[in-house]
Design a protein around this motif. Structure first.
Motif, PDB file in Angstrom:
ATOM      1  N   ILE A 163       0.835  -1.048   0.311  1.00 37.96           N
ATOM      2  CA  ILE A 163       0.109   0.258   0.179  1.00 37.96           C
ATOM      3  C   ILE A 163       0.894   1.174   0.051  1.00 37.96           C
ATOM      4  O   ILE A 163       1.844   1.096   0.515  1.00 37.96           O
ATOM      5  CB  ILE A 163      -1.049   0.161   1.148  1.00 37.96           C
ATOM      6  CG1 ILE A 163      -2.129   1.414   1.185  1.00 37.96           C
ATOM      7  CG2 ILE A 163      -0.523  -0.209   2.621  1.00 37.96           C
ATOM      8  CD1 ILE A 163      -3.418   1.110   2.423  1.00 37.96           C
ATOM      9  N   ALA A 164       0.362   2.361  -1.362  1.00 40.50           N
ATOM     10  CA  ALA A 164       1.384   3.502  -1.285  1.00 40.50           C
ATOM     11  C   ALA A 164       0.554   4.231  -0.545  1.00 40.50           C
ATOM     12  O   ALA A 164      -0.340   4.458  -1.283  1.00 40.50           O
ATOM     13  CB  ALA A 164       1.960   3.993  -1.956  1.00 40.50           C
ATOM     14  N   VAL A 165       1.279   5.471   0.314  1.00 40.28           N
ATOM     15  CA  VAL A 165      -0.213   6.456   0.835  1.00 40.28           C
ATOM     16  C   VAL A 165       0.472   7.878   0.206  1.00 40.28           C
ATOM     17  O   VAL A 165       1.763   8.212   0.943  1.00 40.28           O
ATOM     18  CB  VAL A 165      -0.302   6.466   2.355  1.00 40.28           C
ATOM     19  CG1 VAL A 165      -0.651   7.917   2.674  1.00 40.28           C
ATOM     20  CG2 VAL A 165      -0.134   5.264   2.542  1.00 40.28           C
ATOM     21  N   LEU A 166       0.061   8.563  -0.270  1.00 41.50           N
ATOM     22  CA  LEU A 166       0.533   9.846  -0.568  1.00 41.50           C
ATOM     23  C   LEU A 166      -0.366  11.504  -0.227  1.00 41.50           C
ATOM     24  O   LEU A 166      -1.387  11.204  -0.663  1.00 41.50           O
ATOM     25  CB  LEU A 166       0.702  10.046  -2.179  1.00 41.50           C
ATOM     26  CG  LEU A 166       1.139  11.364  -2.947  1.00 41.50           C
ATOM     27  CD1 LEU A 166       2.498  11.570  -2.704  1.00 41.50           C
ATOM     28  CD2 LEU A 166       0.877  10.989  -4.898  1.00 41.50           C
ATOM     29  N   PRO A 167       0.219  11.650   0.612  1.00 50.76           N
ATOM     30  CA  PRO A 167      -0.445  13.236   1.191  1.00 50.76           C
ATOM     31  C   PRO A 167      -0.872  13.820   0.362  1.00 50.76           C
ATOM     32  O   PRO A 167      -0.514  14.628  -0.809  1.00 50.76           O
ATOM     33  CB  PRO A 167       0.139  13.468   2.362  1.00 50.76           C
ATOM     34  CG  PRO A 167       1.353  12.561   2.326  1.00 50.76           C
ATOM     35  CD  PRO A 167       1.235  11.478   1.934  1.00 50.76           C
ATOM     36  N   LYS A 168      -1.860  14.783   0.060  1.00 53.07           N
ATOM     37  CA  LYS A 168      -2.475  15.758  -1.544  1.00 53.07           C
ATOM     38  C   LYS A 168      -1.563  17.073  -0.526  1.00 53.07           C
ATOM     39  O   LYS A 168      -1.559  17.523  -0.912  1.00 53.07           O
ATOM     40  CB  LYS A 168      -3.873  15.626  -0.995  1.00 53.07           C
ATOM     41  CG  LYS A 168      -5.079  14.726  -1.982  1.00 53.07           C
ATOM     42  CD  LYS A 168      -6.423  15.007  -2.042  1.00 53.07           C
ATOM     43  CE  LYS A 168      -6.548  14.110  -2.197  1.00 53.07           C
ATOM     44  NZ  LYS A 168      -8.262  14.018  -2.480  1.00 53.07           N
ATOM     45  N   ARG A 169      -1.873  17.073   1.307  1.00 57.46           N
ATOM     46  CA  ARG A 169      -0.464  18.240   1.439  1.00 57.46           C
ATOM     47  C   ARG A 169       0.034  18.489   0.983  1.00 57.46           C
ATOM     48  O   ARG A 169       0.783  19.512   0.934  1.00 57.46           O
ATOM     49  CB  ARG A 169      -0.642  17.951   2.846  1.00 57.46           C
ATOM     50  CG  ARG A 169      -0.032  16.725   3.282  1.00 57.46           C
ATOM     51  CD  ARG A 169       0.231  17.413   5.521  1.00 57.46           C
ATOM     52  NE  ARG A 169       0.811  16.431   5.542  1.00 57.46           N
ATOM     53  CZ  ARG A 169       0.383  14.993   5.499  1.00 57.46           C
ATOM     54  NH1 ARG A 169       0.213  14.314   5.256  1.00 57.46           N
ATOM     55  NH2 ARG A 169       1.618  13.616   6.122  1.00 57.46           N
ATOM     56  N   GLY A 170       0.929  17.658   0.173  1.00 54.21           N
ATOM     57  CA  GLY A 170       2.748  17.928  -0.126  1.00 54.21           C
ATOM     58  C   GLY A 170       2.388  18.666  -1.716  1.00 54.21           C
ATOM     59  O   GLY A 170       3.489  18.720  -2.213  1.00 54.21           O
ATOM     60  N   ALA A 171       1.205  18.041  -2.438  1.00 56.69           N
ATOM     61  CA  ALA A 171       1.082  19.557  -3.463  1.00 56.69           C
ATOM     62  C   ALA A 171       2.212  20.502  -3.703  1.00 56.69           C
ATOM     63  O   ALA A 171       1.767  21.550  -2.839  1.00 56.69           O
ATOM     64  CB  ALA A 171      -0.558  18.974  -4.184  1.00 56.69           C
ATOM     65  N   GLN A 172       2.885  20.921  -4.340  1.00 53.33           N
ATOM     66  CA  GLN A 172       3.929  21.917  -4.918  1.00 53.33           C
ATOM     67  C   GLN A 172       3.041  22.418  -5.733  1.00 53.33           C
ATOM     68  O   GLN A 172       2.606  23.363  -5.649  1.00 53.33           O
ATOM     69  CB  GLN A 172       4.633  21.011  -5.692  1.00 53.33           C
ATOM     70  CG  GLN A 172       5.780  20.569  -4.963  1.00 53.33           C
ATOM     71  CD  GLN A 172       6.096  21.445  -3.358  1.00 53.33           C
ATOM     72  OE1 GLN A 172       6.772  21.486  -3.545  1.00 53.33           O
ATOM     73  NE2 GLN A 172       5.545  20.490  -2.555  1.00 53.33           N
ATOM     74  N   ASP A 173       1.629  22.132  -5.786  1.00 54.84           N
ATOM     75  CA  ASP A 173       0.634  23.466  -7.061  1.00 54.84           C
ATOM     76  C   ASP A 173      -0.586  22.876  -6.291  1.00 54.84           C
ATOM     77  O   ASP A 173      -0.671  21.407  -7.099  1.00 54.84           O
ATOM     78  CB  ASP A 173       1.225  23.350  -8.484  1.00 54.84           C
ATOM     79  CG  ASP A 173       0.461  24.105  -9.236  1.00 54.84           C
ATOM     80  OD1 ASP A 173      -0.008  24.731  -8.426  1.00 54.84           O
ATOM     81  OD2 ASP A 173       0.538  24.412 -10.358  1.00 54.84           O
ATOM     82  N   PRO A 174      -1.262  23.444  -6.573  1.00 58.71           N
ATOM     83  CA  PRO A 174      -3.083  23.302  -6.122  1.00 58.71           C
ATOM     84  C   PRO A 174      -3.424  21.809  -7.678  1.00 58.71           C
ATOM     85  O   PRO A 174      -4.003  21.230  -7.192  1.00 58.71           O
ATOM     86  CB  PRO A 174      -3.855  24.055  -6.382  1.00 58.71           C
ATOM     87  CG  PRO A 174      -2.465  25.352  -5.559  1.00 58.71           C
ATOM     88  CD  PRO A 174      -1.357  24.793  -6.117  1.00 58.71           C
ATOM     89  N   ALA A 175      -2.909  22.620  -8.626  1.00 55.26           N
ATOM     90  CA  ALA A 175      -3.440  21.396  -9.632  1.00 55.26           C
ATOM     91  C   ALA A 175      -2.678  20.469  -9.630  1.00 55.26           C
ATOM     92  O   ALA A 175      -2.566  19.502 -10.425  1.00 55.26           O
ATOM     93  CB  ALA A 175      -2.989  22.654 -10.822  1.00 55.26           C
ATOM     94  N   ASP A 176      -1.087  20.249  -8.935  1.00 54.94           N
ATOM     95  CA  ASP A 176      -0.648  18.673  -8.922  1.00 54.94           C
ATOM     96  C   ASP A 176      -1.915  17.680  -8.813  1.00 54.94           C
ATOM     97  O   ASP A 176      -1.779  16.825  -8.554  1.00 54.94           O
ATOM     98  CB  ASP A 176       0.500  19.054  -8.003  1.00 54.94           C
ATOM     99  CG  ASP A 176       1.741  19.744  -8.672  1.00 54.94           C
ATOM    100  OD1 ASP A 176       1.899  18.995  -9.425  1.00 54.94           O
ATOM    101  OD2 ASP A 176       2.869  20.528  -7.983  1.00 54.94           O
ATOM    102  N   VAL A 177      -2.091  18.089  -8.007  1.00 51.11           N
ATOM    103  CA  VAL A 177      -3.845  17.500  -7.031  1.00 51.11           C
ATOM    104  C   VAL A 177      -4.294  16.612  -7.995  1.00 51.11           C
ATOM    105  O   VAL A 177      -4.944  15.260  -7.968  1.00 51.11           O
ATOM    106  CB  VAL A 177      -4.124  17.398  -6.079  1.00 51.11           C
ATOM    107  CG1 VAL A 177      -5.754  16.663  -5.427  1.00 51.11           C
ATOM    108  CG2 VAL A 177      -3.768  18.063  -4.548  1.00 51.11           C
ATOM    109  N   ASP A 178      -4.740  17.599  -9.291  1.00 56.37           N
ATOM    110  CA  ASP A 178      -5.389  17.265 -10.271  1.00 56.37           C
ATOM    111  C   ASP A 178      -5.319  15.954 -11.282  1.00 56.37           C
ATOM    112  O   ASP A 178      -5.261  15.414 -12.161  1.00 56.37           O
ATOM    113  CB  ASP A 178      -6.598  18.608 -11.044  1.00 56.37           C
ATOM    114  CG  ASP A 178      -7.145  18.784  -9.979  1.00 56.37           C
ATOM    115  OD1 ASP A 178      -8.337  18.332  -8.808  1.00 56.37           O
ATOM    116  OD2 ASP A 178      -7.502  20.210  -9.991  1.00 56.37           O
ATOM    117  N   ARG A 179      -3.431  16.822 -11.460  1.00 56.13           N
ATOM    118  CA  ARG A 179      -2.789  15.648 -12.427  1.00 56.13           C
ATOM    119  C   ARG A 179      -2.377  14.543 -12.069  1.00 56.13           C
ATOM    120  O   ARG A 179      -2.375  13.745 -12.421  1.00 56.13           O
ATOM    121  CB  ARG A 179      -1.314  17.081 -12.109  1.00 56.13           C
ATOM    122  CG  ARG A 179      -1.502  16.874 -14.205  1.00 56.13           C
ATOM    123  CD  ARG A 179       0.392  17.885 -14.083  1.00 56.13           C
ATOM    124  NE  ARG A 179       0.570  18.460 -13.140  1.00 56.13           N
ATOM    125  CZ  ARG A 179       0.808  19.909 -12.772  1.00 56.13           C
ATOM    126  NH1 ARG A 179       0.294  20.900 -14.538  1.00 56.13           N
ATOM    127  NH2 ARG A 179       0.681  21.106 -12.247  1.00 56.13           N
TER     128      ARG A 179
END
Length: 183
Positions: free
Chosen positions: A155-171
């Motif tokens: 299982i891999a966990v990737l926190p959204k809080r780490g996005a460098q740009d808000p568009a990175d979450v959508d990307r």
């Protein structure tokens, strides 16, 4: 010719774009991921319900064999199922802490993902992962959770809080949608 109904030049740009996340993992991230897995996957639901169901069946069988009164078996049922639910929740928390203890020494992590896979670099480790390692993913309000394929129980966990740009979450969501099954 674009048959998807959108601007093909924009789709090509999005397809080649990478998403970058920089974060420090926490035990709470793993606990959130395990709880989401328990709610959304058949294996997770089975794991979460096994102990309470076993406790309920054991109480019913024991009460029937001992010819216990209804009050006794109802109280026994409530206590045993409650204890089994508490134990299951405690077990998820313990599992999350153990998983976190494995990645804690990595320190701050940087993950860059594109359509080929993800490259993760920590303070003490670096690795590249192809999307075929994972079969599916789920999304919580704070995380992307990647679940292992047939030969990997990871299982891999990737926190959204780490996005460098808000568009990175959508990307990243678009990259995952193209490469993995969404739960």
């Amino acid at each position: 010719m674009d048959t998807m109904g959108g601007d093909s030049s924009q789709q090509d740009i999005d397809r080649g774009a990478a998403a970058e996340f920089v974060y420090r993992p926490t035990a709470a991230d793993f606990e959130e991921a395990l709880r989401a897995r328990a709610r959304r996957t058949p294996a997770g639901r089975a794991q979460a319900l096994l102990a309470p169901a076993t406790a309920a069946v054991a109480v019913v069988v024991f009460a029937a064999l001992r010819d216990a009164g209804p009050i006794v078996w109802i109280i026994s049922l409530l206590i045993s199922v409650g204890a089994a639910c508490w134990g299951t929740a405690r077990g998820l928390r313990t599992m999350a802490r153990r998983m976190f203890s494995i990645v804690e020494p990595y320190g701050e992590c940087r993950m860059v993902a594109d359509d080929r896979g993800a490259v993760s670099t920590g303070e003490r480790v670096s690795f590249t992962t192809d999307w075929t390692v994972y079969r599916e993913f789920l999304e919580t309000p704070g995380l992307f959770v990647l679940l292992g394929g047939e030969r990997a129980a990871g299982i891999a966990v990737l926190p959204k809080r780490g996005a460098q740009d808000p568009a990175d979450v959508d990307r990243l969501r678009a990259i995952l949608d193209r490469n993995l099954k969404r739960l």
